[in-house]
Write a protein that holds these residues in place. Structure first.
Motif, PDB file in Angstrom:
ATOM      1  N   ASP A 104       0.831  -1.207   0.000  1.00  0.00           N
ATOM      2  CA  ASP A 104       0.000   0.000   0.000  1.00  0.00           C
ATOM      3  C   ASP A 104       0.865   1.256   0.000  1.00  0.00           C
ATOM      4  N   VAL A 105       1.908   1.246   0.818  1.00  0.00           N
ATOM      5  CA  VAL A 105       2.783   2.416   0.897  1.00  0.00           C
ATOM      6  C   VAL A 105       3.505   2.638  -0.419  1.00  0.00           C
ATOM      7  N   LEU A 106       4.056   1.576  -0.997  1.00  0.00           N
ATOM      8  CA  LEU A 106       4.780   1.719  -2.262  1.00  0.00           C
ATOM      9  C   LEU A 106       3.853   2.204  -3.371  1.00  0.00           C
ATOM     10  N   GLY A 107       2.613   1.746  -3.338  1.00  0.00           N
ATOM     11  CA  GLY A 107       1.662   2.179  -4.352  1.00  0.00           C
ATOM     12  C   GLY A 107       1.308   3.648  -4.260  1.00  0.00           C
ATOM     13  N   SER A 108       1.475   4.228  -3.069  1.00  0.00           N
ATOM     14  CA  SER A 108       1.120   5.636  -2.877  1.00  0.00           C
ATOM     15  C   SER A 108       2.308   6.580  -3.010  1.00  0.00           C
ATOM     16  N   LEU A 109       3.525   6.038  -3.077  1.00  0.00           N
ATOM     17  CA  LEU A 109       4.710   6.893  -3.061  1.00  0.00           C
ATOM     18  C   LEU A 109       5.086   7.472  -4.419  1.00  0.00           C
ATOM     19  N   GLY A 110       4.818   6.733  -5.471  1.00  0.00           N
ATOM     20  CA  GLY A 110       5.337   7.164  -6.774  1.00  0.00           C
ATOM     21  C   GLY A 110       6.804   6.816  -6.874  1.00  0.00           C
ATOM     22  N   ARG A 132      12.919   8.808  13.194  1.00  0.00           N
ATOM     23  CA  ARG A 132      13.257  10.226  13.346  1.00  0.00           C
ATOM     24  C   ARG A 132      14.386  10.618  12.394  1.00  0.00           C
ATOM     25  N   CYS A 133      15.418   9.775  12.300  1.00  0.00           N
ATOM     26  CA  CYS A 133      16.541  10.063  11.389  1.00  0.00           C
ATOM     27  C   CYS A 133      16.082  10.081   9.936  1.00  0.00           C
ATOM     28  N   ALA A 134      15.226   9.111   9.588  1.00  0.00           N
ATOM     29  CA  ALA A 134      14.723   9.055   8.217  1.00  0.00           C
ATOM     30  C   ALA A 134      13.929  10.306   7.878  1.00  0.00           C
ATOM     31  N   ASP A 135      13.126  10.753   8.809  1.00  0.00           N
ATOM     32  CA  ASP A 135      12.353  11.984   8.616  1.00  0.00           C
ATOM     33  C   ASP A 135      13.294  13.167   8.413  1.00  0.00           C
ATOM     34  N   ALA A 136      14.307  13.268   9.264  1.00  0.00           N
ATOM     35  CA  ALA A 136      15.250  14.382   9.167  1.00  0.00           C
ATOM     36  C   ALA A 136      16.027  14.360   7.862  1.00  0.00           C
ATOM     37  N   ALA A 137      16.334  13.168   7.364  1.00  0.00           N
ATOM     38  CA  ALA A 137      17.107  13.038   6.134  1.00  0.00           C
ATOM     39  C   ALA A 137      16.249  13.197   4.882  1.00  0.00           C
ATOM     40  N   GLY A 138      14.951  13.364   5.054  1.00  0.00           N
ATOM     41  CA  GLY A 138      14.064  13.537   3.907  1.00  0.00           C
ATOM     42  C   GLY A 138      13.683  12.242   3.230  1.00  0.00           C
ATOM     43  N   ALA A 139      13.733  11.135   3.967  1.00  0.00           N
ATOM     44  CA  ALA A 139      13.372   9.841   3.377  1.00  0.00           C
ATOM     45  C   ALA A 139      11.886   9.803   3.033  1.00  0.00           C
ATOM     46  N   ASP A 140      11.551   8.925   2.113  1.00  0.00           N
ATOM     47  CA  ASP A 140      10.160   8.801   1.676  1.00  0.00           C
ATOM     48  C   ASP A 140       9.342   7.892   2.575  1.00  0.00           C
ATOM     49  N   ALA A 141      10.000   6.931   3.232  1.00  0.00           N
ATOM     50  CA  ALA A 141       9.265   5.982   4.073  1.00  0.00           C
ATOM     51  C   ALA A 141      10.237   5.196   4.939  1.00  0.00           C
ATOM     52  N   PRO A 168       5.381   8.009   5.768  1.00  0.00           N
ATOM     53  CA  PRO A 168       4.747   6.692   5.814  1.00  0.00           C
ATOM     54  C   PRO A 168       5.619   5.664   6.526  1.00  0.00           C
ATOM     55  N   VAL A 169       4.971   4.839   7.332  1.00  0.00           N
ATOM     56  CA  VAL A 169       5.639   3.706   7.970  1.00  0.00           C
ATOM     57  C   VAL A 169       4.945   2.443   7.480  1.00  0.00           C
ATOM     58  N   ALA A 170       5.722   1.569   6.847  1.00  0.00           N
ATOM     59  CA  ALA A 170       5.173   0.353   6.250  1.00  0.00           C
ATOM     60  C   ALA A 170       5.579  -0.866   7.063  1.00  0.00           C
ATOM     61  N   LEU A 182      10.946  -3.653  -2.741  1.00  0.00           N
ATOM     62  CA  LEU A 182      11.627  -2.372  -2.939  1.00  0.00           C
ATOM     63  C   LEU A 182      12.454  -2.399  -4.220  1.00  0.00           C
ATOM     64  N   GLN A 183      13.058  -3.518  -4.527  1.00  0.00           N
ATOM     65  CA  GLN A 183      13.809  -3.625  -5.776  1.00  0.00           C
ATOM     66  C   GLN A 183      12.873  -3.528  -6.979  1.00  0.00           C
ATOM     67  N   ARG A 184      11.719  -4.159  -6.888  1.00  0.00           N
ATOM     68  CA  ARG A 184      10.751  -4.059  -7.991  1.00  0.00           C
ATOM     69  C   ARG A 184      10.267  -2.623  -8.153  1.00  0.00           C
ATOM     70  N   ALA A 185      10.253  -1.870  -7.064  1.00  0.00           N
ATOM     71  CA  ALA A 185       9.806  -0.478  -7.115  1.00  0.00           C
ATOM     72  C   ALA A 185      10.878   0.456  -7.664  1.00  0.00           C
TER      73      ALA A 185
END
Length: 266
Positions: A104-110, A132-141, A168-170, A182-185
């Motif tokens: 669901d998360v991957l489908g919504s991320l683009g 928190r680190c992922a958020d600060a680094a600008g990660a998508d999920a 998003p947290v998956a 993730l590789q398929r994405a």
């Protein structure tokens, strides 16, 4: 208004959310403190009910003047029974779960550029700090896979310092399936591994990190299983220039995520 006691039915139902099985079944969790409440309220429909002491209500209620918000005044003992900290801030919110299945998360991320993938991360503080680190680094999920702690664990929620409500947290029970998805994405999966064949500094120099990347992090005690690390596109080690044996999980995640963030923002 009469303050609710620890024996009140709604308080007792909320208190059950300290158990993971209850959180999973009801798709609810507790968020403690003023910061968590503010961030949870920034997500439409996330907050189900707020429990607050009389003092906290006097301080906060006017700030959240929303007639649709269920706000219940509770006694100090009732609030203490809901809180996970030694010195509660006087407010606990019942929230709808924010984690979703990975597909669901991957489908919504683009076109995702940066993802943190936590495999069998059991320590809630570490998991929350990675979010928190992922958020600060600008990660998508962030993805919690395998036998990782759940995102609604009170210590995880607190360690995110509000970031749980920002990205998003998956979830994915099968760590190998998460890597493949993730590789398929379109993301390369880089395993953070102390025995990795690629040095992180070298990876930055040869532009490996400029590609869309999912960083794979393992358990705090035993790291990544060999068979899971083998599924990654590359195993990357963080150089240790001093005498320390290694870095802890959340520190390693911060180093890796920021290395990718720099590469993505030339």
């Amino acid at each position: 208004m009469t303050a609710l006691s620890p024996g009140n039915a709604r308080v007792k139902q909320a208190r059950k959310l300290s158990r993971r099985s209850e959180r999973s079944e009801r798709r609810l969790f507790l968020a403690e403190g003023e910061k968590a409440l503010a961030e949870a309220l920034s997500v439409p429909g996330c907050v189900v009910e707020v429990f607050a002491t009389a003092d906290a209500t006097a301080r906060l209620r006017a700030r959240y003047d929303d007639p649709s918000l269920t706000w219940s005044v509770v006694t100090d003992p009732a609030l203490d029974s809901l809180a996970d900290t030694v010195t509660p801030q006087g407010v606990v919110a019942v929230c709808r779960s924010v984690d979703r299945p990975l597909d669901d998360v991957l489908g919504s991320l683009g076109d995702a550029r940066l993802v943190a993938l936590c495999a069998d991360v059991r320590d809630p503080g570490n998991a929350g700090t990675v979010v928190r680190c992922a958020d600060a680094a600008g990660a998508d999920a962030v993805v919690l896979c395998g036998h990782s702690v759940d995102a609604g664990n009170p210590k995880t929620v607190r360690a995110t310092v509000g970031s749980l409500f920002h990205l998003p947290v998956a979830t994915e029970p099968d760590a190998a399936a998460a890597v493949a998805a993730l590789q398929r994405a379109g993301l390369q999966v880089l395993a953070a591994d102390g025995a990795g064949e690629t040095d992180l500094d070298e990876a930055a120099d040869d532009e490996l990190l400029a590609a869309p990347t999912a960083w794979l992090f393992g358990n705090e005690a035993w790291g990544l299983p060999v068979e899971l690390a083998a599924l990654a596109d590359r195993r990357v080690r963080i150089p240790i220039h001093g005498r320390a044996e290694s870095l802890n999980l959340s520190t390693a995640a911060a180093v890796c995520l920021y290395a990718s963030a720099r590469a993505h923002r030339p």
